[in-house]
Design a protein around this motif. Sequence first.
Motif, PDB file in Angstrom:
ATOM      1  N   VAL A  12     -71.153 -29.744  19.263  1.00  0.00           N
ATOM      2  CA  VAL A  12     -71.700 -30.908  19.972  1.00  0.00           C
ATOM      3  C   VAL A  12     -71.976 -30.557  21.432  1.00  0.00           C
ATOM      4  O   VAL A  12     -73.048 -30.874  21.976  1.00  0.00           O
ATOM      5  CB  VAL A  12     -70.743 -32.109  19.869  1.00  0.00           C
ATOM      6  CG1 VAL A  12     -71.215 -33.249  20.777  1.00  0.00           C
ATOM      7  CG2 VAL A  12     -70.656 -32.599  18.427  1.00  0.00           C
ATOM      8  N   ASP A  13     -71.022 -29.902  22.079  1.00  0.00           N
ATOM      9  CA  ASP A  13     -71.238 -29.483  23.473  1.00  0.00           C
ATOM     10  C   ASP A  13     -72.450 -28.563  23.578  1.00  0.00           C
ATOM     11  O   ASP A  13     -73.275 -28.683  24.505  1.00  0.00           O
ATOM     12  CB  ASP A  13     -70.004 -28.767  24.008  1.00  0.00           C
ATOM     13  CG  ASP A  13     -68.949 -29.730  24.519  1.00  0.00           C
ATOM     14  OD1 ASP A  13     -69.192 -30.950  24.454  1.00  0.00           O
ATOM     15  OD2 ASP A  13     -67.884 -29.266  24.971  1.00  0.00           O
TER      16      ASP A  13
ATOM     17  N   MET B 220     -74.061 -36.211  18.130  1.00  0.00           N
ATOM     18  CA  MET B 220     -72.681 -36.201  17.684  1.00  0.00           C
ATOM     19  C   MET B 220     -72.618 -35.651  16.275  1.00  0.00           C
ATOM     20  O   MET B 220     -73.644 -35.547  15.586  1.00  0.00           O
ATOM     21  CB  MET B 220     -72.079 -37.606  17.728  1.00  0.00           C
ATOM     22  CG  MET B 220     -72.812 -38.609  16.844  1.00  0.00           C
ATOM     23  SD  MET B 220     -72.036 -40.235  16.835  1.00  0.00           S
ATOM     24  CE  MET B 220     -70.525 -39.866  15.971  1.00  0.00           C
TER      25      MET B 220
ATOM     26  N   SER C 214     -66.061 -29.366  28.712  1.00  0.00           N
ATOM     27  CA  SER C 214     -66.794 -30.217  27.788  1.00  0.00           C
ATOM     28  C   SER C 214     -67.799 -31.099  28.524  1.00  0.00           C
ATOM     29  O   SER C 214     -67.617 -31.447  29.688  1.00  0.00           O
ATOM     30  CB  SER C 214     -65.820 -31.102  27.001  1.00  0.00           C
ATOM     31  OG  SER C 214     -64.987 -30.322  26.184  1.00  0.00           O
TER      32      SER C 214
ATOM     33  N   THR D  30     -69.348 -34.394  29.604  1.00  0.00           N
ATOM     34  CA  THR D  30     -68.825 -35.738  29.802  1.00  0.00           C
ATOM     35  C   THR D  30     -69.882 -36.777  29.436  1.00  0.00           C
ATOM     36  O   THR D  30     -71.066 -36.460  29.252  1.00  0.00           O
ATOM     37  CB  THR D  30     -68.411 -35.952  31.257  1.00  0.00           C
ATOM     38  OG1 THR D  30     -69.600 -35.920  32.091  1.00  0.00           O
ATOM     39  CG2 THR D  30     -67.447 -34.865  31.717  1.00  0.00           C
TER      40      THR D  30
ATOM     41  N   THR E 207     -69.960 -35.784  12.628  1.00  0.00           N
ATOM     42  CA  THR E 207     -68.822 -36.420  11.988  1.00  0.00           C
ATOM     43  C   THR E 207     -68.132 -35.417  11.066  1.00  0.00           C
ATOM     44  O   THR E 207     -68.795 -34.563  10.470  1.00  0.00           O
ATOM     45  CB  THR E 207     -69.239 -37.660  11.188  1.00  0.00           C
ATOM     46  OG1 THR E 207     -70.213 -37.282  10.208  1.00  0.00           O
ATOM     47  CG2 THR E 207     -69.846 -38.705  12.102  1.00  0.00           C
TER      48      THR E 207
ATOM     49  N   SER F 230     -69.160 -30.001   9.702  1.00  0.00           N
ATOM     50  CA  SER F 230     -69.353 -31.375  10.156  1.00  0.00           C
ATOM     51  C   SER F 230     -70.825 -31.706   9.962  1.00  0.00           C
ATOM     52  O   SER F 230     -71.646 -30.817   9.719  1.00  0.00           O
ATOM     53  CB  SER F 230     -68.916 -31.544  11.611  1.00  0.00           C
ATOM     54  OG  SER F 230     -69.492 -30.548  12.426  1.00  0.00           O
TER      55      SER F 230
ATOM     56  N   LYS G  48     -74.010 -36.639  29.595  1.00  0.00           N
ATOM     57  CA  LYS G  48     -74.922 -37.002  28.499  1.00  0.00           C
ATOM     58  C   LYS G  48     -76.011 -37.958  28.982  1.00  0.00           C
ATOM     59  O   LYS G  48     -77.183 -37.807  28.625  1.00  0.00           O
ATOM     60  CB  LYS G  48     -74.137 -37.615  27.343  1.00  0.00           C
ATOM     61  CG  LYS G  48     -73.201 -36.638  26.641  1.00  0.00           C
ATOM     62  CD  LYS G  48     -72.368 -37.343  25.569  1.00  0.00           C
ATOM     63  CE  LYS G  48     -71.367 -36.391  24.936  1.00  0.00           C
ATOM     64  NZ  LYS G  48     -70.517 -37.069  23.922  1.00  0.00           N
TER      65      LYS G  48
ATOM     66  N   ASP H 239     -66.974 -25.010  14.761  1.00  0.00           N
ATOM     67  CA  ASP H 239     -66.105 -25.961  15.445  1.00  0.00           C
ATOM     68  C   ASP H 239     -66.920 -27.171  15.904  1.00  0.00           C
ATOM     69  O   ASP H 239     -67.910 -27.026  16.642  1.00  0.00           O
ATOM     70  CB  ASP H 239     -65.437 -25.287  16.644  1.00  0.00           C
ATOM     71  CG  ASP H 239     -64.496 -26.221  17.369  1.00  0.00           C
ATOM     72  OD1 ASP H 239     -63.336 -26.328  16.969  1.00  0.00           O
ATOM     73  OD2 ASP H 239     -64.956 -26.865  18.354  1.00  0.00           O
ATOM     74  N   ARG H 240     -66.492 -28.349  15.486  1.00  0.00           N
ATOM     75  CA  ARG H 240     -67.297 -29.553  15.732  1.00  0.00           C
ATOM     76  C   ARG H 240     -67.508 -29.817  17.218  1.00  0.00           C
ATOM     77  O   ARG H 240     -68.640 -30.075  17.664  1.00  0.00           O
ATOM     78  CB  ARG H 240     -66.625 -30.758  15.063  1.00  0.00           C
ATOM     79  CG  ARG H 240     -67.404 -32.062  15.220  1.00  0.00           C
ATOM     80  CD  ARG H 240     -66.934 -33.103  14.208  1.00  0.00           C
ATOM     81  NE  ARG H 240     -65.527 -33.407  14.375  1.00  0.00           N
ATOM     82  CZ  ARG H 240     -65.066 -34.432  15.083  1.00  0.00           C
ATOM     83  NH1 ARG H 240     -65.906 -35.243  15.712  1.00  0.00           N
ATOM     84  NH2 ARG H 240     -63.768 -34.658  15.178  1.00  0.00           N
ATOM     85  N   GLU H 241     -66.460 -29.786  18.007  1.00  0.00           N
ATOM     86  CA  GLU H 241     -66.598 -30.092  19.435  1.00  0.00           C
ATOM     87  C   GLU H 241     -67.465 -29.065  20.148  1.00  0.00           C
ATOM     88  O   GLU H 241     -68.288 -29.426  21.008  1.00  0.00           O
ATOM     89  CB  GLU H 241     -65.220 -30.173  20.079  1.00  0.00           C
ATOM     90  CG  GLU H 241     -64.398 -31.363  19.616  1.00  0.00           C
ATOM     91  CD  GLU H 241     -63.084 -31.496  20.363  1.00  0.00           C
ATOM     92  OE1 GLU H 241     -62.850 -30.678  21.288  1.00  0.00           O
ATOM     93  OE2 GLU H 241     -62.305 -32.402  20.032  1.00  0.00           O
ATOM     94  N   ARG H 242     -67.309 -27.808  19.787  1.00  0.00           N
ATOM     95  CA  ARG H 242     -68.121 -26.773  20.427  1.00  0.00           C
ATOM     96  C   ARG H 242     -69.595 -26.914  20.048  1.00  0.00           C
ATOM     97  O   ARG H 242     -70.488 -26.691  20.880  1.00  0.00           O
ATOM     98  CB  ARG H 242     -67.598 -25.391  20.027  1.00  0.00           C
ATOM     99  CG  ARG H 242     -66.226 -25.076  20.613  1.00  0.00           C
ATOM    100  CD  ARG H 242     -65.714 -23.715  20.149  1.00  0.00           C
ATOM    101  NE  ARG H 242     -66.543 -22.639  20.667  1.00  0.00           N
ATOM    102  CZ  ARG H 242     -66.367 -22.057  21.838  1.00  0.00           C
ATOM    103  NH1 ARG H 242     -65.396 -22.463  22.639  1.00  0.00           N
ATOM    104  NH2 ARG H 242     -67.151 -21.060  22.231  1.00  0.00           N
TER     105      ARG H 242
END
Length: 364
Positions: A307-308, A324, A2, A4, A326, A334, A8, A302-305
């Motif tokens: 964003v990354d 980001m 991910s 960090t 939400t 999201s 960013k 997938d939200r985290e994927r």
Amino acid sequence: MSITEQDKERILSQCKRFLAMHYPRSPREVLHDLTEFVDPEAKADRYGGGELITSFEEEIAHLLGKEAAVFMPSGTMCQPIALRIWCERKGCKRVAYHPTCHLEIHEYDGYQRLHGLERVLLGSDRQVFTLEDLKSVPETLGALLIELPQREIGGQLPSWEELVEITTWARERGIATHLDGARLWECKPFYQREYAEIAGLFDTVYVSFYKVLEGIAGAVLAGPADIIAEARIWQRRQGGNLISLYPYVLSARQGMQKHLGRIDEYCAKAREIAAALSDLPQIEILPNPPQTNMLHLFLRGDRERLVDAAWRVAEETQTVLFRMLTPTLVPQYSKFELSIGEAALEIPTEEISPLFRRVFEMAE
């Protein structure tokens, strides 16, 4: 692995293009620009007095078609003060507003704890409220607050005809009308009316200077002279009558000069972007087409994927699409809020969809 927080910061420092709002500026850059803007002969205001602040208040009052105006540090101070004054004059503590009103979800019940007001929620939290929603309220109301546009639902607006019907109905029943105009500046292209005509439907109006106008901070409450005079007393009671407010006033004036004449461009660019992204099956847009320079983008995946992936695309292309996301009520989606300013004008619209496609590819 991910991205960090350190990654960013590094990526942001290298980026040249930004889809949202204006180009980021450091405090040093902001103050340098303000130094170049200010009249060398200008004198600081003192406790709300002096030509620097009073001339700006008069300018905004004239622009909004109101008798008087007062500059305050924030809308969180302006709005409950106005509502309290109207409710005390009516002898009724109840204020009606939309469930996503700023007073309801961002101010820790300040309207009630500081001013003793009671709230009545109007309509659904997914769309603008209607005249029928207002008519269904059984209680007597002291004031009605309407936000134009409504940020939490993507910058949606009622039609002009609906707005006139609602405010006329309230006025005929002696209910004071207050406009949460935090983003009023962005409404003009949709309504095709001058700010004074829009504000003319309301007894008092609050406007902000730190959003699309890029001011440091600050707000104005405008309305009848006697209401504004009383509001100044409440401003003092709440500690908002600072010895000097000139950095905020000057920044607000600079923002008005720089951005107010470009609102049409920002709103048109938002519509272009929405049209371009509508072809992507992984994206839903609210509202579509946008009614102002704001829209909410709902991304499937997938939200985290996602964003990354957006940060990795930023690193590859030096273009920040979003930082980001939400969660939403729909698990597969999201969202993020996109407000268009001068930065997006520099990105060709035809390049935006491929950038988002790249995000979705990398997030798979």
